[in-house]
Design an enzyme around this catalytic site. Structure first.
Site, PDB file in Angstrom:
ATOM      1  N   HIS A  25       0.836  -1.199   0.081  1.00 15.13           N
ATOM      2  CA  HIS A  25       0.015  -0.240  -0.111  1.00 15.13           C
ATOM      3  C   HIS A  25       0.738   1.219  -0.121  1.00 15.13           C
ATOM      4  O   HIS A  25       0.571   2.180  -0.799  1.00 15.13           O
ATOM      5  CB  HIS A  25      -0.874   0.222   1.058  1.00 15.13           C
ATOM      6  CG  HIS A  25      -1.910   1.141   1.088  1.00 15.13           C
ATOM      7  ND1 HIS A  25      -2.828   1.087   0.669  1.00 15.13           N
ATOM      8  CD2 HIS A  25      -1.777   2.304   1.907  1.00 15.13           C
ATOM      9  CE1 HIS A  25      -3.864   2.426   0.727  1.00 15.13           C
ATOM     10  NE2 HIS A  25      -2.938   3.017   1.596  1.00 15.13           N
ATOM     11  N   HIS A  29       3.018   6.084  -2.024  1.00 15.63           N
ATOM     12  CA  HIS A  29       3.747   7.414  -1.183  1.00 15.63           C
ATOM     13  C   HIS A  29       5.473   7.334  -1.462  1.00 15.63           C
ATOM     14  O   HIS A  29       5.896   7.596  -0.568  1.00 15.63           O
ATOM     15  CB  HIS A  29       3.173   7.369   0.115  1.00 15.63           C
ATOM     16  CG  HIS A  29       1.632   7.642   0.233  1.00 15.63           C
ATOM     17  ND1 HIS A  29       1.139   8.774  -0.066  1.00 15.63           N
ATOM     18  CD2 HIS A  29       0.724   6.671   0.655  1.00 15.63           C
ATOM     19  CE1 HIS A  29      -0.130   8.753   0.017  1.00 15.63           C
ATOM     20  NE2 HIS A  29      -0.654   7.572   0.610  1.00 15.63           N
ATOM     21  N   LYS A  63      -4.723   9.594  -8.827  1.00 15.59           N
ATOM     22  CA  LYS A  63      -4.454   9.707  -7.422  1.00 15.59           C
ATOM     23  C   LYS A  63      -4.709  11.322  -7.407  1.00 15.59           C
ATOM     24  O   LYS A  63      -3.741  12.337  -7.849  1.00 15.59           O
ATOM     25  CB  LYS A  63      -2.875   9.775  -7.180  1.00 15.59           C
ATOM     26  CG  LYS A  63      -2.431  10.009  -5.638  1.00 15.59           C
ATOM     27  CD  LYS A  63      -3.006   8.771  -4.617  1.00 15.59           C
ATOM     28  CE  LYS A  63      -2.420   8.894  -3.288  1.00 15.59           C
ATOM     29  NZ  LYS A  63      -3.016   7.999  -2.202  1.00 15.59           N
TER      30      LYS A  63
END
Length: 296
Positions: free
Chosen positions: A168, A185, A235
């Protein structure tokens, strides 16, 4: 000598994490103040961090907003990156080997092959390349493995596990039926996917609280928020460090997971004021990412 210096700093990073876990149990620290102090120590010890303007250059182009879906950047975000460092630094090399181990769609069961488990453990070995002061090194490493790599169910109704903290946070996932990217990220994954043509950069998003733009400052910032598409999914806003080493990010998020609180943690790391968000999935890491805060 250089290798010895590197190993010493990795030992310091993980000794800080280990000591903080001990202090947690003894309730000997103030979360905000002590957490900021520890996080800044990790930043200082990140000797493998790439240098903006030297090891990489960004092309921020146009500013966009979280709620907008208009491409404000016709060119990629990264102008260039020193790939020699990505290929030669042990933790970077071991980290990159993990990025293709996942089915990025949520709702699709994950299967960890023996080779992939070997790669996971090799990555942890590289970021802990020394003996720790603690006598429970193997237990601590297993704790890290479970936190980052043990699979769990992110999708409701799934019987089989379809996600992990590492997937993730560092790889990214596409939520089925929503055209939405979640997680994702990490700057290394972003750069490699952009280079492959899988990512389309849409523009930068101003740090929270910032009223004006300084292009010189922003293009050399090592914490940015951007909008992008990945494999045709969007995103709306993704925040990540830029140029930092994998060991720094694993150490930082691990530290805040154990020492911080679920949700928002307000800390200072070097010159950055950060809202570091942690979402927990039981005793596993659901998500963690930094948001840059700016004070005029």
């Amino acid at each position: 000598m250089l290798a010895l210096y590197y190993r010493w700093n990795v030992r310091k990073v993980w000794t800080i994490c280990s000591n903080l876990l001990t202090n947690m149990a003894q309730r000997e620290f103030n979360p905000d103040k002590e957490l900021s102090h520890m996080c800044t120590k990790l930043w200082t010890l990140d000797v493998n961090r790439l240098v903006p303007g030297k090891d990489y250059n960004l092309d921020l182009q146009g500013e966009t907003k979280v709620y907008k879906r208009e491409d404000k950047a016709k060119d990629p975000l990264f102008l260039n990156v020193n790939e020699d460092k990505l290929k030669k630094l042990p933790t970077f090399k071991a980290f990159i080997a993990l990025l293709d181990n996942y089915a990025t769609e949520t709702g699709v069961p994950e299967e960890v092959t023996p080779q992939e488990e070997k790669e996971n453990r090799h990555f942890l070995e590289e970021i802990m390349k020394t003996k720790l002061a603690s006598n429970d090194v193997s237990q601590f490493k297993q704790q890290l493995y479970d936190l980052w790599f043990k699979l769990y169910r992110r999708t409701r109704g799934m019987r089989e596990a379809d996600s992990s903290g590492f997937e993730h946070v560092f790889v990214g996932e596409c939520r089925g039926g929503t055209d939405e990217v979640i997680g994702f990220h990490n700057w290394i994954q972003y750069y490699l996917e952009e280079k492959r043509g899988n990512v389309d950069y849409q523009g930068w998003i101003r740090p929270r609280g910032k009223k004006s733009r300084s292009s010189a400052t922003d293009s050399h910032s090592q914490l940015i928020s951007i909008q992008f598409t990945w494999k045709s999914d969007t995103k709306p806003v993704g925040s990540s460090f830029i140029g930092t080493s994998p060991e720094f990010e694993v150490a930082l998020y691990t530290l805040v997971f154990f020492a911080g609180q679920h949700g928002k943690n307000y800390i200072s790391v070097a010159d950055y004021d950060i809202e570091l968000v942690v979402h927990k999935m039981g005793d596993k890491l659901g998500s963690s990412y930094p948001v840059s805060l700016h004070k005029e």
